[in-house]
Design a protein around this motif. Sequence first.
Motif, PDB file in Angstrom:
ATOM      1  N   VAL A 566      -2.407 -16.468  23.402  1.00 16.99           N
ATOM      2  CA  VAL A 566      -1.978 -16.072  22.064  1.00 16.99           C
ATOM      3  C   VAL A 566      -3.234 -16.051  21.202  1.00 16.99           C
ATOM      4  CG1 VAL A 566      -0.479 -16.528  20.103  1.00 16.99           C
ATOM      5  CG2 VAL A 566       0.251 -17.218  22.400  1.00 16.99           C
ATOM      6  N   ALA A 567      -3.510 -14.921  20.602  1.00 17.97           N
ATOM      7  CA  ALA A 567      -4.720 -14.789  19.785  1.00 17.97           C
ATOM      8  C   ALA A 567      -4.366 -14.189  18.438  1.00 17.97           C
ATOM      9  CB  ALA A 567      -5.760 -13.923  20.499  1.00 17.97           C
ATOM     10  N   LYS A 568      -4.765 -14.886  17.379  1.00 17.26           N
ATOM     11  CA  LYS A 568      -4.555 -14.397  16.013  1.00 17.26           C
ATOM     12  C   LYS A 568      -5.919 -14.078  15.413  1.00 17.26           C
ATOM     13  CE  LYS A 568      -2.795 -15.638  11.442  1.00 17.26           C
ATOM     14  NZ  LYS A 568      -4.019 -15.238  10.716  1.00 17.26           N
ATOM     15  N   MET A 569      -6.048 -12.872  14.869  1.00 17.02           N
ATOM     16  CA  MET A 569      -7.316 -12.478  14.263  1.00 17.02           C
ATOM     17  C   MET A 569      -7.070 -11.352  13.271  1.00 17.02           C
ATOM     18  SD  MET A 569      -8.913 -10.691  17.685  1.00 17.02           S
ATOM     19  CE  MET A 569      -7.815 -11.437  18.886  1.00 17.02           C
ATOM     20  N   ASN A 570      -8.136 -10.921  12.618  1.00 12.77           N
ATOM     21  CA  ASN A 570      -8.025  -9.833  11.659  1.00 12.77           C
ATOM     22  C   ASN A 570      -8.068  -8.476  12.330  1.00 12.77           C
ATOM     23  OD1 ASN A 570      -8.029 -11.711   9.542  1.00 12.77           O
ATOM     24  ND2 ASN A 570     -10.244 -11.652   9.369  1.00 12.77           N
ATOM     25  N   PRO A 606       3.278   0.867  30.695  1.00 12.33           N
ATOM     26  CA  PRO A 606       3.627   0.411  32.053  1.00 12.33           C
ATOM     27  C   PRO A 606       2.413   0.420  32.970  1.00 12.33           C
ATOM     28  CG  PRO A 606       5.272   1.945  31.232  1.00 12.33           C
ATOM     29  CD  PRO A 606       4.152   1.970  30.244  1.00 12.33           C
ATOM     30  N   GLY A 607       2.253  -0.694  33.686  1.00 10.75           N
ATOM     31  CA  GLY A 607       1.173  -0.803  34.649  1.00 10.75           C
ATOM     32  C   GLY A 607      -0.168  -1.136  34.050  1.00 10.75           C
ATOM     33  N   ILE A 608      -0.270  -1.145  32.738  1.00  9.01           N
ATOM     34  CA  ILE A 608      -1.564  -1.407  32.099  1.00  9.01           C
ATOM     35  C   ILE A 608      -1.460  -2.523  31.066  1.00  9.01           C
ATOM     36  CG2 ILE A 608      -3.369  -0.428  30.616  1.00  9.01           C
ATOM     37  CD1 ILE A 608      -2.930   2.218  32.017  1.00  9.01           C
ATOM     38  N   SER A 609      -0.580  -2.349  30.100  1.00  9.27           N
ATOM     39  CA  SER A 609      -0.493  -3.343  29.026  1.00  9.27           C
ATOM     40  C   SER A 609       0.952  -3.759  28.780  1.00  9.27           C
ATOM     41  CB  SER A 609      -1.108  -2.784  27.736  1.00  9.27           C
ATOM     42  OG  SER A 609      -0.460  -1.580  27.345  1.00  9.27           O
ATOM     43  N   GLU A 610       1.757  -3.689  29.813  1.00  9.08           N
ATOM     44  CA  GLU A 610       3.186  -4.005  29.626  1.00  9.08           C
ATOM     45  C   GLU A 610       3.411  -5.473  29.301  1.00  9.08           C
ATOM     46  OE1 GLU A 610       3.882  -4.268  34.472  1.00  9.08           O
ATOM     47  OE2 GLU A 610       4.834  -2.704  33.288  1.00  9.08           O
ATOM     48  N   ASN A 611       2.415  -6.321  29.574  1.00  8.49           N
ATOM     49  CA  ASN A 611       2.546  -7.749  29.273  1.00  8.49           C
ATOM     50  C   ASN A 611       1.870  -8.131  27.954  1.00  8.49           C
ATOM     51  OD1 ASN A 611       3.991  -8.485  31.655  1.00  8.49           O
ATOM     52  ND2 ASN A 611       2.087  -8.280  32.810  1.00  8.49           N
ATOM     53  N   ILE A 612       1.483  -7.126  27.178  1.00  7.94           N
ATOM     54  CA  ILE A 612       0.827  -7.380  25.899  1.00  7.94           C
ATOM     55  C   ILE A 612       1.745  -6.963  24.765  1.00  7.94           C
ATOM     56  CG2 ILE A 612      -1.193  -6.949  24.457  1.00  7.94           C
ATOM     57  CD1 ILE A 612      -2.751  -6.205  26.944  1.00  7.94           C
ATOM     58  N   ARG A 613       1.871  -7.830  23.787  1.00  7.67           N
ATOM     59  CA  ARG A 613       2.628  -7.543  22.579  1.00  7.67           C
ATOM     60  C   ARG A 613       1.693  -7.729  21.385  1.00  7.67           C
ATOM     61  NH1 ARG A 613       4.932  -9.864  26.488  1.00  7.67           N
ATOM     62  NH2 ARG A 613       3.837 -11.800  25.959  1.00  7.67           N
ATOM     63  N   VAL A 614       1.827  -6.859  20.392  1.00  2.76           N
ATOM     64  CA  VAL A 614       0.981  -6.921  19.199  1.00  2.76           C
ATOM     65  C   VAL A 614       1.864  -6.912  17.963  1.00  2.76           C
ATOM     66  CG1 VAL A 614      -0.838  -5.803  17.851  1.00  2.76           C
ATOM     67  CG2 VAL A 614      -0.913  -5.707  20.356  1.00  2.76           C
ATOM     68  N   ILE A 615       1.649  -7.875  17.078  1.00  3.26           N
ATOM     69  CA  ILE A 615       2.322  -7.856  15.783  1.00  3.26           C
ATOM     70  C   ILE A 615       1.276  -7.963  14.669  1.00  3.26           C
ATOM     71  CG2 ILE A 615       4.439  -8.880  16.693  1.00  3.26           C
ATOM     72  CD1 ILE A 615       3.653 -11.486  15.225  1.00  3.26           C
ATOM     73  N   SER A 616       1.643  -7.468  13.516  1.00  3.65           N
ATOM     74  CA  SER A 616       0.828  -7.588  12.310  1.00  3.65           C
ATOM     75  C   SER A 616       1.690  -8.228  11.236  1.00  3.65           C
ATOM     76  CB  SER A 616       0.354  -6.202  11.843  1.00  3.65           C
ATOM     77  OG  SER A 616      -0.254  -6.269  10.566  1.00  3.65           O
ATOM     78  N   ILE A 617       1.143  -9.220  10.549  1.00  5.44           N
ATOM     79  CA  ILE A 617       1.889  -9.916   9.500  1.00  5.44           C
ATOM     80  C   ILE A 617       1.242  -9.612   8.149  1.00  5.44           C
ATOM     81  CG2 ILE A 617       2.508 -12.173   8.554  1.00  5.44           C
ATOM     82  CD1 ILE A 617       2.825 -13.137  11.443  1.00  5.44           C
ATOM     83  N   ILE A 618       2.032  -9.030   7.261  1.00  5.17           N
ATOM     84  CA  ILE A 618       1.578  -8.664   5.918  1.00  5.17           C
ATOM     85  C   ILE A 618       2.477  -9.371   4.913  1.00  5.17           C
ATOM     86  CG2 ILE A 618       1.142  -6.783   4.294  1.00  5.17           C
ATOM     87  CD1 ILE A 618      -0.578  -6.573   6.766  1.00  5.17           C
ATOM     88  N   MET A 676       4.857 -17.505  13.555  1.00  5.45           N
ATOM     89  CA  MET A 676       4.439 -16.113  13.391  1.00  5.45           C
ATOM     90  C   MET A 676       5.096 -15.209  14.429  1.00  5.45           C
ATOM     91  SD  MET A 676       0.400 -16.647  12.568  1.00  5.45           S
ATOM     92  CE  MET A 676      -0.123 -17.749  11.263  1.00  5.45           C
ATOM     93  N   LEU A 677       5.144 -15.672  15.653  1.00  2.99           N
ATOM     94  CA  LEU A 677       5.736 -14.849  16.710  1.00  2.99           C
ATOM     95  C   LEU A 677       7.233 -14.644  16.488  1.00  2.99           C
ATOM     96  CD1 LEU A 677       3.896 -16.323  19.837  1.00  2.99           C
ATOM     97  CD2 LEU A 677       3.415 -14.170  18.648  1.00  2.99           C
ATOM     98  N   ASP A 678       7.875 -15.589  15.799  1.00  6.32           N
ATOM     99  CA  ASP A 678       9.318 -15.494  15.541  1.00  6.32           C
ATOM    100  C   ASP A 678       9.641 -14.767  14.241  1.00  6.32           C
ATOM    101  OD1 ASP A 678       9.804 -16.904  17.858  1.00  6.32           O
ATOM    102  OD2 ASP A 678      10.024 -18.843  16.856  1.00  6.32           O
ATOM    103  N   ASP A 679       8.623 -14.366  13.495  1.00  2.00           N
ATOM    104  CA  ASP A 679       8.825 -13.754  12.182  1.00  2.00           C
ATOM    105  C   ASP A 679       9.666 -12.478  12.300  1.00  2.00           C
ATOM    106  OD1 ASP A 679       8.325 -12.076   9.783  1.00  2.00           O
ATOM    107  OD2 ASP A 679       6.829 -13.583   9.284  1.00  2.00           O
ATOM    108  N   ASN A 680      10.682 -12.361  11.446  1.00  2.00           N
ATOM    109  CA  ASN A 680      11.486 -11.131  11.407  1.00  2.00           C
ATOM    110  C   ASN A 680      11.554 -10.540   9.991  1.00  2.00           C
ATOM    111  OD1 ASN A 680      13.162 -12.879  10.053  1.00  2.00           O
ATOM    112  ND2 ASN A 680      14.890 -12.709  11.475  1.00  2.00           N
ATOM    113  N   ARG A 681      10.593 -10.932   9.161  1.00  3.33           N
ATOM    114  CA  ARG A 681      10.561 -10.454   7.775  1.00  3.33           C
ATOM    115  C   ARG A 681       9.225  -9.823   7.405  1.00  3.33           C
ATOM    116  NH1 ARG A 681       9.489  -8.591   3.662  1.00  3.33           N
ATOM    117  NH2 ARG A 681      10.103  -9.144   1.530  1.00  3.33           N
ATOM    118  N   GLN A 682       8.138 -10.468   7.785  1.00  4.36           N
ATOM    119  CA  GLN A 682       6.813  -9.975   7.430  1.00  4.36           C
ATOM    120  C   GLN A 682       6.079  -9.345   8.610  1.00  4.36           C
ATOM    121  OE1 GLN A 682       5.889 -14.037   5.522  1.00  4.36           O
ATOM    122  NE2 GLN A 682       4.631 -12.638   4.337  1.00  4.36           N
ATOM    123  N   ALA A 683       6.660  -9.389   9.796  1.00  4.54           N
ATOM    124  CA  ALA A 683       5.974  -8.932  11.007  1.00  4.54           C
ATOM    125  C   ALA A 683       6.292  -7.470  11.306  1.00  4.54           C
ATOM    126  CB  ALA A 683       6.369  -9.807  12.196  1.00  4.54           C
TER     127      ALA A 683
END
Length: 719
Positions: A566-570, A606-618, A676-683
């Motif tokens: 899990v990595a959080k950055m700008n 699929p086959g490349i980044s299927e295990n990656i999820r990206v969210i942005s929080i504003i 942050m990962l559970d956010d359903n309002r700002q994510a």
Amino acid sequence: MIPAMHDLSTTPIDLHDPKLYLNRELSWLDFNDRVLHEAVDPRTPLLERLKFVAIFSSNLDEYFMVRVSGVLEQIAAGVNATGPDGMTPTALMDALRTHLAASVAAQHGLFQHTLRPALAGAGVMLLDYDTLDAAQLRHLQTYFEQHVFPVLTPLSVDAAHPFPIMSNLSLNLAVIVEDPVSSVQKLARVKVPDTLPRFVTLPEPLRPTGTVPTLWAGVTLEQLIANNLQLLFPGMRLVANHLFRITRDADFPVKEDEAEDLLIAIEQEISKRRIDGFVCRLEIERTMPKSLREKLMADLEISDRDIYEIDGLLHLKDLFFFMSMPLPEMKDPPWSGVIPPRLRYDPTEEPGGEESGPQPGALFAEIRKGDLLVHHPYESFAASVQAFIQQAANDPLVLAIKMTLYRTSGDSPIVAALIAAAAQRKQVVVLVEIKARFDEENNIIWAKKLEEAGVHVVYGVMGLKTHTKTVLVVREEGAAIRRYVHIGTGNYNPKTATLYTDLGLLSCREELGQDLTDLFNYLTGYSRQEHYRKLLVAPLTLRSGMEALIRREMEQARGGGEGRIVAKMNSLVDEQMIRLLYEASQAGVQIDLIIRGICCLRPGIPGISENIRVISIIGRYLEHARIFRFHNAGQDEFYIGSADWMTRNLDRRVEAVTPIEDPALSTELRELLQIMLDDNRQAWDLGADGRYVQRRPAEGDAERPTQALTMQRTLARAQ
């Protein structure tokens, strides 16, 4: 669209394929659109919506001055090289213009047709000049004659008077006047002075009355000037006037190896920036006639495609003004940083009572009990980081203070503390990064003040920006010397500490103290230090250290264990790091990325980044903290620091990332990341097609906004 992939069973996957990478400039525009969406969202309080419109404008100004101007320079130089995404500068500029035209139109339409009427409904009346009555007009004319007219300087444009040089981001009136004798029309330019308030207030008796009390009423300064131009051009007939605004290239290079004095070199470049950079944007009123438009294009040496037509008010950054309105119900609830429980002063424990404050050494004694992790703005910056530096300055046992200053405020109590420490004959060393973009002038002022006070000031390593956020305090304790450190993710700026979310570690672990000693020797002297005990330091060990941590998770996953990151950055831009994350995903590592701004990685392929999820929080605060979690076969490792995964941070800046070794602090970070990962309002979720979709609560589900929940969590922990 989701990139089309080859048949994975027969064809090796080329992880250099441009289809796998999003363009960094377009990704930033998507980020700024998410900022604007906070102004669109009716759940955001009204004055906060205006604030987000102003932030959108401020962001866009800087983007044009640095990023758009850079693309235009590449095109002018005939550069056709492509980045990882495969776009040429010309193709990119076409895409940028298309995107910007839509976003800017949406922004101005939102203000003009939604927010401005809503303001009026709340009793805040931004009036048009043609709606004013006689009494209001008389008052404004008097104000103009007494306060505005003496400041104005009309500049004619003709054969004897070349087109005037205009400063960056200036707001101007192009005025067409006609000589009544010769009937010859001429052009003049009148700058709207930025030394006067942009919004001119009407006195209370002259404010319109309505169904709600009028809290404020007024007009824009440019309308006031435009409607009193006759005083500037006596004897001439006013034909027309049209507002325009220019943006110049402001990204200057400094050849450090050729500059005998870096301070002087940068001061000279700052002066040039205001007027010497080429014009990269011209904003005009849509009503401007074609002839005047073409005249401005010719004199400013721009093309028609660099013009942005505006319906309504130009320069919406000034909407910050309306945050001063007495409408608390239309703002976010006020928040004051909580003093961390371990840093609260009990007046019964020290002589002198409550007003005496902490005794010298009180904070250091607390740090000796165990590491502290502070989280701003939820926890008080003044009571933690600022207090750490101030107590060090006044503690008779402190021998030396060393710190890096990338950005700080104009009235910094931290700088005052460093000056006080030098006056007490402590060894004080400050690295002031005078190449910090758009803060160069402020940092030069502080550098000079510090030098005058006897502080040893250095400007960093040649060819590198020093972006790290570190303080080292050396204290004599009995027969021993102990080193105390602060390593953070944010600047030593009390003002932004109330607006940006950041983390900082306060510790006296010996290995961290040794590492910072080595780092400061590298920054201030001649050192080829290449090994650090705990810290990951760019440009020496950060990239290789992060790569090793990612590869360890890959080995765990390939061996049948759990790989988790899990990595959080700008921002995530670096192509090499993105390829490694793709490889980790292919190995089965589960990866969650929390990236506020630019993300050039495409998740979910699929086959490349299927295990990656990206969210942005504003949200209300700018998410600025960098946190990295590696599962490590169930023995989680956490890191915080100053670096994003951008090439500049990994290779061209001095950065410091520290491990968090206290189990209780690791638990804090794990909980924070999960919120942050559970956010359903700002994510916002990033899809494989490069589009962001805002999360919404499922039917019957409560909203889980990261920042509000973190406030609740901070209060609960404090109690």
